[in-house]
Write a protein that holds these residues in place. Structure first.
Motif, PDB file in Angstrom:
ATOM      1  N   ILE A 159      -9.024 -29.256   2.669  1.00 53.30           N
ATOM      2  CA  ILE A 159      -9.240 -28.756   4.024  1.00 53.30           C
ATOM      3  C   ILE A 159     -10.567 -28.011   3.988  1.00 53.30           C
ATOM      4  O   ILE A 159     -10.756 -27.120   3.170  1.00 53.30           O
ATOM      5  CB  ILE A 159      -8.110 -27.820   4.481  1.00 53.30           C
ATOM      6  CG1 ILE A 159      -6.788 -28.572   4.466  1.00 53.30           C
ATOM      7  CG2 ILE A 159      -8.416 -27.244   5.859  1.00 53.30           C
ATOM      8  CD1 ILE A 159      -5.582 -27.716   4.735  1.00 53.30           C
ATOM      9  N   ILE A 160     -11.487 -28.402   4.875  1.00 54.16           N
ATOM     10  CA  ILE A 160     -12.830 -27.823   4.876  1.00 54.16           C
ATOM     11  C   ILE A 160     -13.208 -27.442   6.298  1.00 54.16           C
ATOM     12  O   ILE A 160     -12.814 -28.114   7.249  1.00 54.16           O
ATOM     13  CB  ILE A 160     -13.851 -28.817   4.259  1.00 54.16           C
ATOM     14  CG1 ILE A 160     -15.204 -28.155   4.023  1.00 54.16           C
ATOM     15  CG2 ILE A 160     -13.969 -30.069   5.082  1.00 54.16           C
ATOM     16  CD1 ILE A 160     -16.146 -28.992   3.164  1.00 54.16           C
ATOM     17  N   SER A 172     -24.108 -33.406   7.596  1.00 55.51           N
ATOM     18  CA  SER A 172     -23.032 -32.438   7.611  1.00 55.51           C
ATOM     19  C   SER A 172     -22.332 -32.488   6.266  1.00 55.51           C
ATOM     20  O   SER A 172     -21.891 -33.551   5.819  1.00 55.51           O
ATOM     21  CB  SER A 172     -22.046 -32.771   8.726  1.00 55.51           C
ATOM     22  OG  SER A 172     -20.879 -31.994   8.593  1.00 55.51           O
ATOM     23  N   VAL A 173     -22.227 -31.335   5.617  1.00 53.62           N
ATOM     24  CA  VAL A 173     -21.563 -31.269   4.320  1.00 53.62           C
ATOM     25  C   VAL A 173     -20.113 -31.719   4.456  1.00 53.62           C
ATOM     26  O   VAL A 173     -19.620 -32.510   3.649  1.00 53.62           O
ATOM     27  CB  VAL A 173     -21.644 -29.839   3.730  1.00 53.62           C
ATOM     28  CG1 VAL A 173     -20.800 -29.726   2.471  1.00 53.62           C
ATOM     29  CG2 VAL A 173     -23.082 -29.471   3.443  1.00 53.62           C
ATOM     30  N   SER A 174     -19.438 -31.246   5.498  1.00 52.58           N
ATOM     31  CA  SER A 174     -18.032 -31.609   5.663  1.00 52.58           C
ATOM     32  C   SER A 174     -17.865 -33.115   5.872  1.00 52.58           C
ATOM     33  O   SER A 174     -16.934 -33.722   5.333  1.00 52.58           O
ATOM     34  CB  SER A 174     -17.389 -30.831   6.818  1.00 52.58           C
ATOM     35  OG  SER A 174     -18.083 -31.036   8.017  1.00 52.58           O
ATOM     36  N   GLN A 175     -18.774 -33.734   6.619  1.00 50.95           N
ATOM     37  CA  GLN A 175     -18.694 -35.184   6.829  1.00 50.95           C
ATOM     38  C   GLN A 175     -18.961 -35.942   5.533  1.00 50.95           C
ATOM     39  O   GLN A 175     -18.303 -36.938   5.241  1.00 50.95           O
ATOM     40  CB  GLN A 175     -19.679 -35.618   7.908  1.00 50.95           C
ATOM     41  CG  GLN A 175     -19.274 -35.168   9.291  1.00 50.95           C
ATOM     42  CD  GLN A 175     -20.331 -35.510  10.333  1.00 50.95           C
ATOM     43  OE1 GLN A 175     -21.389 -36.040  10.030  1.00 50.95           O
ATOM     44  NE2 GLN A 175     -20.038 -35.183  11.583  1.00 50.95           N
ATOM     45  N   GLU A 176     -19.916 -35.467   4.750  1.00 51.38           N
ATOM     46  CA  GLU A 176     -20.226 -36.113   3.475  1.00 51.38           C
ATOM     47  C   GLU A 176     -19.060 -35.980   2.498  1.00 51.38           C
ATOM     48  O   GLU A 176     -18.728 -36.929   1.793  1.00 51.38           O
ATOM     49  CB  GLU A 176     -21.501 -35.514   2.872  1.00 51.38           C
ATOM     50  CG  GLU A 176     -21.901 -36.124   1.553  1.00 51.38           C
ATOM     51  CD  GLU A 176     -22.273 -37.598   1.643  1.00 51.38           C
ATOM     52  OE1 GLU A 176     -22.142 -38.297   0.616  1.00 51.38           O
ATOM     53  OE2 GLU A 176     -22.687 -38.051   2.717  1.00 51.38           O
ATOM     54  N   VAL A 177     -18.430 -34.805   2.466  1.00 48.36           N
ATOM     55  CA  VAL A 177     -17.257 -34.614   1.608  1.00 48.36           C
ATOM     56  C   VAL A 177     -16.142 -35.560   2.043  1.00 48.36           C
ATOM     57  O   VAL A 177     -15.511 -36.213   1.205  1.00 48.36           O
ATOM     58  CB  VAL A 177     -16.772 -33.147   1.635  1.00 48.36           C
ATOM     59  CG1 VAL A 177     -15.414 -33.010   0.957  1.00 48.36           C
ATOM     60  CG2 VAL A 177     -17.793 -32.236   0.966  1.00 48.36           C
ATOM     61  N   ALA A 178     -15.908 -35.668   3.349  1.00 45.33           N
ATOM     62  CA  ALA A 178     -14.865 -36.560   3.847  1.00 45.33           C
ATOM     63  C   ALA A 178     -15.145 -38.010   3.456  1.00 45.33           C
ATOM     64  O   ALA A 178     -14.232 -38.757   3.117  1.00 45.33           O
ATOM     65  CB  ALA A 178     -14.746 -36.441   5.363  1.00 45.33           C
ATOM     66  N   PRO A 193      -7.553 -37.348   0.780  1.00 45.32           N
ATOM     67  CA  PRO A 193      -7.707 -37.086   2.213  1.00 45.32           C
ATOM     68  C   PRO A 193      -8.377 -35.733   2.478  1.00 45.32           C
ATOM     69  O   PRO A 193      -8.131 -34.754   1.773  1.00 45.32           O
ATOM     70  CB  PRO A 193      -6.274 -37.078   2.741  1.00 45.32           C
ATOM     71  CG  PRO A 193      -5.483 -37.832   1.736  1.00 45.32           C
ATOM     72  CD  PRO A 193      -6.158 -37.586   0.417  1.00 45.32           C
ATOM     73  N   VAL A 194      -9.229 -35.689   3.519  1.00 42.69           N
ATOM     74  CA  VAL A 194      -9.943 -34.470   3.895  1.00 42.69           C
ATOM     75  C   VAL A 194      -9.655 -34.171   5.359  1.00 42.69           C
ATOM     76  O   VAL A 194      -9.771 -35.039   6.218  1.00 42.69           O
ATOM     77  CB  VAL A 194     -11.470 -34.632   3.691  1.00 42.69           C
ATOM     78  CG1 VAL A 194     -12.217 -33.403   4.194  1.00 42.69           C
ATOM     79  CG2 VAL A 194     -11.787 -34.894   2.230  1.00 42.69           C
ATOM     80  N   THR A 195      -9.280 -32.928   5.629  1.00 40.08           N
ATOM     81  CA  THR A 195      -9.104 -32.454   7.002  1.00 40.08           C
ATOM     82  C   THR A 195     -10.249 -31.503   7.307  1.00 40.08           C
ATOM     83  O   THR A 195     -10.473 -30.544   6.576  1.00 40.08           O
ATOM     84  CB  THR A 195      -7.761 -31.719   7.168  1.00 40.08           C
ATOM     85  OG1 THR A 195      -6.697 -32.625   6.877  1.00 40.08           O
ATOM     86  CG2 THR A 195      -7.599 -31.179   8.585  1.00 40.08           C
ATOM     87  N   ILE A 196     -10.978 -31.781   8.400  1.00 35.15           N
ATOM     88  CA  ILE A 196     -12.095 -30.934   8.809  1.00 35.15           C
ATOM     89  C   ILE A 196     -11.631 -30.080   9.986  1.00 35.15           C
ATOM     90  O   ILE A 196     -11.159 -30.603  10.987  1.00 35.15           O
ATOM     91  CB  ILE A 196     -13.318 -31.780   9.211  1.00 35.15           C
ATOM     92  CG1 ILE A 196     -13.772 -32.646   8.032  1.00 35.15           C
ATOM     93  CG2 ILE A 196     -14.450 -30.877   9.693  1.00 35.15           C
ATOM     94  CD1 ILE A 196     -14.865 -33.644   8.374  1.00 35.15           C
ATOM     95  N   VAL A 197     -11.773 -28.759   9.835  1.00 38.59           N
ATOM     96  CA  VAL A 197     -11.350 -27.823  10.867  1.00 38.59           C
ATOM     97  C   VAL A 197     -12.584 -27.195  11.486  1.00 38.59           C
ATOM     98  O   VAL A 197     -13.398 -26.602  10.792  1.00 38.59           O
ATOM     99  CB  VAL A 197     -10.450 -26.714  10.269  1.00 38.59           C
ATOM    100  CG1 VAL A 197     -10.007 -25.738  11.340  1.00 38.59           C
ATOM    101  CG2 VAL A 197      -9.254 -27.336   9.560  1.00 38.59           C
ATOM    102  N   LYS A 198     -12.738 -27.353  12.806  1.00 38.69           N
ATOM    103  CA  LYS A 198     -13.880 -26.759  13.506  1.00 38.69           C
ATOM    104  C   LYS A 198     -13.564 -25.312  13.854  1.00 38.69           C
ATOM    105  O   LYS A 198     -12.421 -24.960  14.146  1.00 38.69           O
ATOM    106  CB  LYS A 198     -14.165 -27.518  14.798  1.00 38.69           C
ATOM    107  CG  LYS A 198     -14.833 -28.844  14.581  1.00 38.69           C
ATOM    108  CD  LYS A 198     -15.137 -29.465  15.913  1.00 38.69           C
ATOM    109  CE  LYS A 198     -16.502 -30.086  15.895  1.00 38.69           C
ATOM    110  NZ  LYS A 198     -16.866 -30.615  17.202  1.00 38.69           N
ATOM    111  N   HIS A 199     -14.597 -24.483  13.861  1.00 41.19           N
ATOM    112  CA  HIS A 199     -14.448 -23.090  14.263  1.00 41.19           C
ATOM    113  C   HIS A 199     -14.167 -23.041  15.757  1.00 41.19           C
ATOM    114  O   HIS A 199     -14.717 -23.828  16.527  1.00 41.19           O
ATOM    115  CB  HIS A 199     -15.719 -22.300  13.950  1.00 41.19           C
ATOM    116  CG  HIS A 199     -15.962 -22.149  12.494  1.00 41.19           C
ATOM    117  ND1 HIS A 199     -15.558 -21.039  11.790  1.00 41.19           N
ATOM    118  CD2 HIS A 199     -16.537 -22.969  11.572  1.00 41.19           C
ATOM    119  CE1 HIS A 199     -15.890 -21.181  10.524  1.00 41.19           C
ATOM    120  NE2 HIS A 199     -16.483 -22.346  10.369  1.00 41.19           N
ATOM    121  N   ALA A 200     -13.326 -22.104  16.158  1.00 44.40           N
ATOM    122  CA  ALA A 200     -13.005 -21.947  17.574  1.00 44.40           C
ATOM    123  C   ALA A 200     -14.226 -21.447  18.321  1.00 44.40           C
ATOM    124  O   ALA A 200     -14.995 -20.635  17.815  1.00 44.40           O
ATOM    125  CB  ALA A 200     -11.858 -20.965  17.745  1.00 44.40           C
TER     126      ALA A 200
END
Length: 68
Positions: free
Chosen positions: A17-18, A33-39, A45-52
């Motif tokens: 989870i990133i 995007s680091v999170s997109q590259e990690v995914a 499996p990778v879950t990307i959580v956006k900041h509110a």
């Protein structure tokens, strides 16, 4: 991103989870995007959580009352 993927592989994670800063499409396309590259590169499996998003000019008490 590659360092994170190496850590994922070495530690034997089942899932990742990133967080993501939620940059705009243009900034994300230009800088990547680091999170997109990690995914993309992760073996698990990778879950990307956006900041509110913080709404400007909204009374926080009114939001809490509306949610109740």
């Amino acid at each position: 991103a590659h360092t994170l993927v190496d850590m994922i592989e070495r530690s034997g994670c089942d899932m990742v989870i990133i967080g993501a800063k939620g940059q705009g499409a243009i900034t994300s396309a230009l800088l990547g995007s680091v999170s997109q590259e990690v995914a993309h590169a992760s073996p698990v499996p990778v879950t990307i959580v956006k900041h509110a998003e913080v709404l400007e000019g909204v009374d926080s008490d009114a939001v809490e009352d509306a949610e109740a």
